[in-house]
Design a protein around this motif. Structure first.
Motif, PDB file in Angstrom:
ATOM      1  N   MET A   1      26.215 -12.282  21.107  1.00  0.00           N
ATOM      2  CA  MET A   1      26.782 -12.620  20.040  1.00  0.00           C
ATOM      3  C   MET A   1      25.713 -13.051  18.721  1.00  0.00           C
ATOM      4  SD  MET A   1      29.098 -16.073  19.270  1.00  0.00           S
ATOM      5  CE  MET A   1      27.773 -17.249  20.050  1.00  0.00           C
ATOM      6  N   ALA A   2      24.734 -13.640  19.556  1.00  0.00           N
ATOM      7  CA  ALA A   2      23.506 -13.839  18.481  1.00  0.00           C
ATOM      8  C   ALA A   2      22.946 -12.802  17.947  1.00  0.00           C
ATOM      9  CB  ALA A   2      22.556 -15.074  19.303  1.00  0.00           C
ATOM     10  N   LEU A   3      22.692 -11.871  19.081  1.00  0.00           N
ATOM     11  CA  LEU A   3      21.868 -10.490  18.638  1.00  0.00           C
ATOM     12  C   LEU A   3      22.677  -9.670  17.621  1.00  0.00           C
ATOM     13  CD1 LEU A   3      20.574  -9.284  22.067  1.00  0.00           C
ATOM     14  CD2 LEU A   3      19.400 -10.434  20.304  1.00  0.00           C
ATOM     15  N   THR A   4      23.988  -9.686  17.839  1.00  0.00           N
ATOM     16  CA  THR A   4      24.911  -9.033  16.664  1.00  0.00           C
ATOM     17  C   THR A   4      24.842  -9.640  15.426  1.00  0.00           C
ATOM     18  OG1 THR A   4      26.382  -8.386  18.634  1.00  0.00           O
ATOM     19  CG2 THR A   4      27.452  -8.439  16.340  1.00  0.00           C
ATOM     20  N   LEU A   5      24.810 -11.042  15.408  1.00  0.00           N
ATOM     21  CA  LEU A   5      24.745 -11.500  14.103  1.00  0.00           C
ATOM     22  C   LEU A   5      23.252 -11.422  13.278  1.00  0.00           C
ATOM     23  CD1 LEU A   5      26.399 -15.099  14.888  1.00  0.00           C
ATOM     24  CD2 LEU A   5      27.100 -13.271  13.359  1.00  0.00           C
ATOM     25  N   LEU A   6      22.347 -11.530  14.426  1.00  0.00           N
ATOM     26  CA  LEU A   6      21.016 -11.108  13.877  1.00  0.00           C
ATOM     27  C   LEU A   6      20.661  -9.654  13.044  1.00  0.00           C
ATOM     28  CD1 LEU A   6      18.794 -12.632  16.683  1.00  0.00           C
ATOM     29  CD2 LEU A   6      18.946 -13.674  14.182  1.00  0.00           C
ATOM     30  N   ALA A   7      21.398  -8.652  13.792  1.00  0.00           N
ATOM     31  CA  ALA A   7      21.344  -7.378  13.369  1.00  0.00           C
ATOM     32  C   ALA A   7      22.036  -7.183  12.068  1.00  0.00           C
ATOM     33  CB  ALA A   7      21.924  -6.693  14.488  1.00  0.00           C
ATOM     34  N   ALA A   8      23.057  -8.049  11.934  1.00  0.00           N
ATOM     35  CA  ALA A   8      23.797  -8.072  10.540  1.00  0.00           C
ATOM     36  C   ALA A   8      23.169  -8.780   9.499  1.00  0.00           C
ATOM     37  CB  ALA A   8      25.212  -8.738  10.665  1.00  0.00           C
ATOM     38  N   GLY A   9      21.919  -9.477   9.832  1.00  0.00           N
ATOM     39  CA  GLY A   9      21.269  -9.807   8.652  1.00  0.00           C
ATOM     40  C   GLY A   9      21.404 -11.326   8.639  1.00  0.00           C
TER      41      GLY A   9
END
Length: 206
Positions: free
Chosen positions: A1-9
């Motif tokens: 989840m955190a990685l997905t949000l980070l990837a989205a900026g």
């Protein structure tokens, strides 16, 4: 989840007791602390737009059933959630997503009898009661909350397919942690999705 949000900026802060459990493929800003410590929680919540609670008892249920692991983690969901709610109010953070469990709260009555017997054998009554109190705290708060009740979690791959039901409907008895995380990210990014609802999240047959 955190990685997905980070990837989205988006900016993300993990709050963990043990930083060794964080993903290693990409660094995630983290604050190390104890959810039962109000000061630790307040430091982690300040400055954010939303909070996701994913607390749980780390004790092995089989060892618990055998009486071999009884160190105290009692009421961690209730205590930690109370601290998060207080910290969110103090920091003017409105959005809260709280992961609990299928079989508590609104879905307690529909939990299959077999599961109830297994939970009793594993001595999970204490943990389930902790989740019940956790949900009650969230519902009683004036935050913009969503309660997420996943079915059995697996380490399976992301499928992008799940059923999110505010009426307690369920498909598969399991869902991967990756799909659950993707659902939470979608709910956060959609803003008002599932506001003040309890949502059962289950996998769909491929």
């Amino acid at each position: 989840m955190a990685l997905t949000l980070l990837a989205a900026g988006h900016e993300v802060t993990a709050f963990v007791r043990d930083p060794r459990k964080l993903p290693t493929q990409q660094p995630i800003p983290a604050i190390v602390g104890d959810a039962a410590n109000a000061e630790d929680v307040a430091k982690a919540v300040a400055g954010h737009d939303a909070v996701v609670i994913a607390l749980g008892d780390p004790r092995n249920p089989v060892l618990l059933a055998l009486g071999a692991q009884r160190e105290s983690c009692a009421h961690i969901c209730e205590k930690g959630t109370a601290n998060v709610i207080a910290a969110a109010k103090a920091a003017a953070v409105r959005r809260l997503i709280c992961v609990t469990s299928y079989g508590v709260g609104d879905t307690r009555a529909v939990l299959p009898d077999m599961h109830k017997r297994i939970f009793r054998w594993l001595r999970l009554t204490e943990q389930l009661e902790d989740k019940e109190r956790q949900e009650a705290l969230v519902r009683q708060s004036d935050l913009d909350w969503t309660l997420v009740q996943p079915v059995g979690l697996t380490d399976g791959a992301l499928t992008g397919r799940w059923l999110a039901s505010a009426t307690g409907e369920r498909r598969k008895r399991t869902i991967s942690r990756a799909d659950l995380a993707a659902f939470i990210v979608d709910t956060l990014l959609l803003g008002g999705a599932h506001m003040r609802e309890s949502v059962v999240v289950s996998g769909l047959p491929i």
